[in-house]
Design an enzyme around this catalytic site. Structure first.
Site, short mmCIF file in Angstrom:
data_model
loop_
_atom_site.label_atom_id
_atom_site.label_comp_id
_atom_site.label_asym_id
_atom_site.label_seq_id
_atom_site.Cartn_x
_atom_site.Cartn_y
_atom_site.Cartn_z
N SER A 46 0.87 -1.17 0.00
CA SER A 46 0.00 0.00 0.00
C SER A 46 0.91 1.22 0.00
O SER A 46 1.76 1.36 0.88
CB SER A 46 -0.91 -0.01 1.24
OG SER A 46 -1.89 0.98 1.11
N GLU A 47 0.76 2.10 -0.98
CA GLU A 47 1.78 3.12 -1.20
C GLU A 47 1.85 4.17 -0.09
O GLU A 47 2.79 4.96 -0.05
CB GLU A 47 1.61 3.78 -2.58
CG GLU A 47 0.37 4.61 -2.77
CD GLU A 47 -0.74 3.84 -3.47
OE1 GLU A 47 -0.80 2.60 -3.29
OE2 GLU A 47 -1.54 4.49 -4.16
#
Lengths: 211, 237, 237, 211
Positions: A46-47
């Site tokens: 998840s960035e």
């Protein structure tokens, strides 16, 4: 008969390989997590700063300090790690993520992607999309084949402002799957949704592609 | 901003005293409403400084976070990657009251890191061939195009950590870390609010995310709301 | 180098199997003899690969660390910031057998980070006006000169951590961290040796220094010597 | 009578201020730590990745994982933190260290410093010296006034390869102290060691300086 959103997600999940590190975009791409084959290990990034994203929490177990890039509450796994945004995008930009699956407004036959702004409409921003398409090894776009007014979204060239130039490796729409072996090659039609004819697909596509 | 006069302040208002004025460039940590300096944003609203340039990945929502400073028209310009959750933002932007500079999220993070680390600029593939690259220097290496992006610094960085000590050492929790560590390095003055303030020596020196050198002022925040933007749950099987 | 086949290998020899060959560019972590991959260096010597380019801040000492690979003439070129502790190094260099590229220590660290983070290059003040800047692009901004330095990657990065888990997550200890975290990100293949290998889930996810994505192979090292180069003590008062 | 090494270190210590973050080089600069005034808080940075460097360990308490940039065994303090080399030099390059005190082979009247190589001799490398002089806010050089053969080390221009151009703010030698208020100004003589005359100093210096 066109594929449903879930069928598109399931098709995208067939691009996963054992041991892959994967970033899933918002919308249909998020559903891909539901179709990871039993026994296959896929680590979701998840960035906003997490590797090893777990499922949504049970009611009452939501943690406001633990969200995904879509701002949804999530959970951690035994394999998880957290890091800063700069480390996260170093991971992305540096080519360490194997696969990015994200939505699109338009894809061109040369692999350009537009998915962040429509001139004249309020622009919300590109978030991490430009970084993902520029950095991840392989980019799969999942989108409806045509817009609501019937216009082709896989086209000879993008009319909307680009998210990235020559960055798409595969397009999965509700009608068909197109892919190319590398970014110098043209797209080729791989699969048609059941009941969709080659002629119908052609008439609803403005991009050139090999059959 | 060094001085062994204690770095510890009583609250957000006192921590901001003497370092806020109109027209500053301020970095504010957080991703969405996760890991934002809630106390400092409220105090910044109450102190009334105007004409601010705010560097933050997002712009809060109408009733929380940086949305509060938009409501009071204290922000002149935002540098962000995504501002989708804020109607007042949209109104001010479309009416021309608010300036806006979009950066790809990773480029924004890296620009802030570069600013804090004394890097004038760096070449990235991100944004090549897009609007983001327009007007910027580019170079082609082995057929790949790279865009020159420059470092960002702030007059004042507002960060939120989980734990901090009297030395200014900080530890973040889960995805509330996000932009806070880089912003702490890029402020001429950095103020940290923490949920738990401990004595120096209580944090494991191997596990400190932000060394105290980057933090000039620190205080224990109160009344954390931590709103969840997208509460999403699964059913018990 | 992904694959859910376990990342865990029995020892250094097995971890190197299939990924080492002549003429590779190899990064080797550590500062002086502190935090160096002792087991991997020994195994690299024993496997006999030659013509190596080694990126490492230092070059070990005659009887330990990278000095062992100099002795066996396996290294063709070193990229380092300081090599003062090694007589065999000096001999090979002066005789022209060994190539050497000096980088300022911070520039070396940043070039490795850039390589791992997909940054083509960056502008730094370091080295402006010195031999280091010769032949490199420079730019003057507000009267200050910046030098363009490019990212570095390796075919193989050898790192040493304190603890690691089966997922490849790493935690370093004290100043033995040094160059290891960046080198882990910059290797096409990264092998980590650890003093303690635990199951995934045993390390606190907020406290992991190197996320497992950067580590393709991991093993528990043995027989650590950890020589001290400058044993310095104070008297009890 | 020229100052001793310890007197030079003590003089350098007078440049410390309460709350400073300081990096000390190898040699005489290391001695500066012994002269930090009682009650003054100075945090020492070690560029191999530590803030809050403590004193040398007691015999038997040496830890091979805990060394300074001179590879000496050290100890940690309650305020200490550890970080990577890239974070350490981000701290240095980013101007977060208030003061660097280091040795020199030559300093020129325009503030150039040479302290890392002598052509024709084996070069050991610059280590972190170039980063320190380029990044730290204020740079103090402590060195003998003349080399063993009597040549001036504070000179009109450096003959040795530079560590940094226009980076020195103060020179402390065994004979005198020179400083300048900013990097556009010339150096000025501030202090003479006891018994050293202005004429003697001049004859042993090749740099121009204000008196």
């Amino acid at each position: 008969m066109a594929w449903t959103r879930d069928e598109m997600a399931a098709r995208a999940a067939r691009e996963l390989k054992d041991g892959f590190y994967v970033n899933l975009g918002i919308g249909i791409p998020t559903l891909v997590a539901n179709y990871i084959p039993q026994g296959m290990k896929v680590v979701l990034q998840s960035e906003n700063g997490m590797l090893g994203m777990g499922p949504f929490p049970l009611e009452g177990e939501e943690d406001p300090d633990l969200i995904n890039a879509g701002k949804q509450t999530i959970t951690q796994l035994p394999i998880s790690s957290y890091f800063s945004s700069s480390d996260s995008f170093g991971m992305i930009r540096g080519g360490h993520i194997d696969l990015s699956i994200l939505g699109g407004m338009e894809v061109s036959e040369n692999g350009d992607l537009a998915n962040w702004m429509v001139p004249g409409k309020m622009v919300k921003g590109m978030g991490g999309a430009m970084d993902l398409v520029a950095g991840v090894k392989r980019v799969v776009v999942v989108m409806e084949h045509n817009s609501k007014d019937g216009a082709a979204k896989f086209k000879s060239r993008c009319e909307l402002p680009l998210t990235g130039a020559n960055v798409v490796d595969m397009v999965i729409s509700d009608l068909a799957v197109f892919a190319r072996p590398d970014r110098k090659s043209p797209f080729k039609l791989l699969e048609l949704a059941p009941g969709v004819t080659a002629d119908e697909l052609k008439s609803r596509t403005s991009a050139s592609y090999q059959v | 901003m060094t001085g062994s006069a204690s770095k510890v302040y009583a609250n957000a208002r006192e921590a901001l005293a003497g370092v806020v004025r109109d027209d500053l460039t301020i970095m504010s940590g957080g991703f969405g409403l996760c890991g934002i300096p809630e106390n400092l944003i409220l105090a910044l609203r109450d102190c009334g400084a105007r004409g601010l340039t705010v560097i933050s990945n997002n712009a809060g929502v109408d009733e929380f976070g940086l949305g509060l400073l938009l409501k009071t028209r204290q922000i002149r310009k935002m540098i962000s990657s995504y501002v989708g959750e804020n109607k007042e933002f949209e109104r001010q932007y479309l009416s021309g009251e608010l300036q806006l500079e979009f950066n790809p999220q990773g480029t924004l993070a890296e620009r802030i890191r570069a600013g804090g680390a004394g890097i004038f600029g760096f070449y990235t593939r991100t944004g090549a061939g897009t609007l983001v690259a327009e007007g910027k220097e580019q170079r082609v290496v082995n057929g790949e195009t790279f865009v020159l992006e420059t470092g960002l610094t702030s007059d004042l960085s507002l960060v939120k950590a989980w734990k901090g000590d009297t030395e200014g050492n900080l530890v973040y929790r889960k995805t509330a870390r996000n932009f806070n560590p880089m912003m702490a390095t890029a402020g001429r003055v950095t103020i940290a609010e923490v949920e738990e303030l401990v004595e120096a020596g209580e944090l494991d020196p191997d596990q400190i995310h932000t060394p105290g050198i980057f933090v000039q002022r620190i205080f224990k925040g109160t009344d954390y709301v931590k709103p969840i933007e997208q509460r999403t749950v699964r059913k018990k099987k």
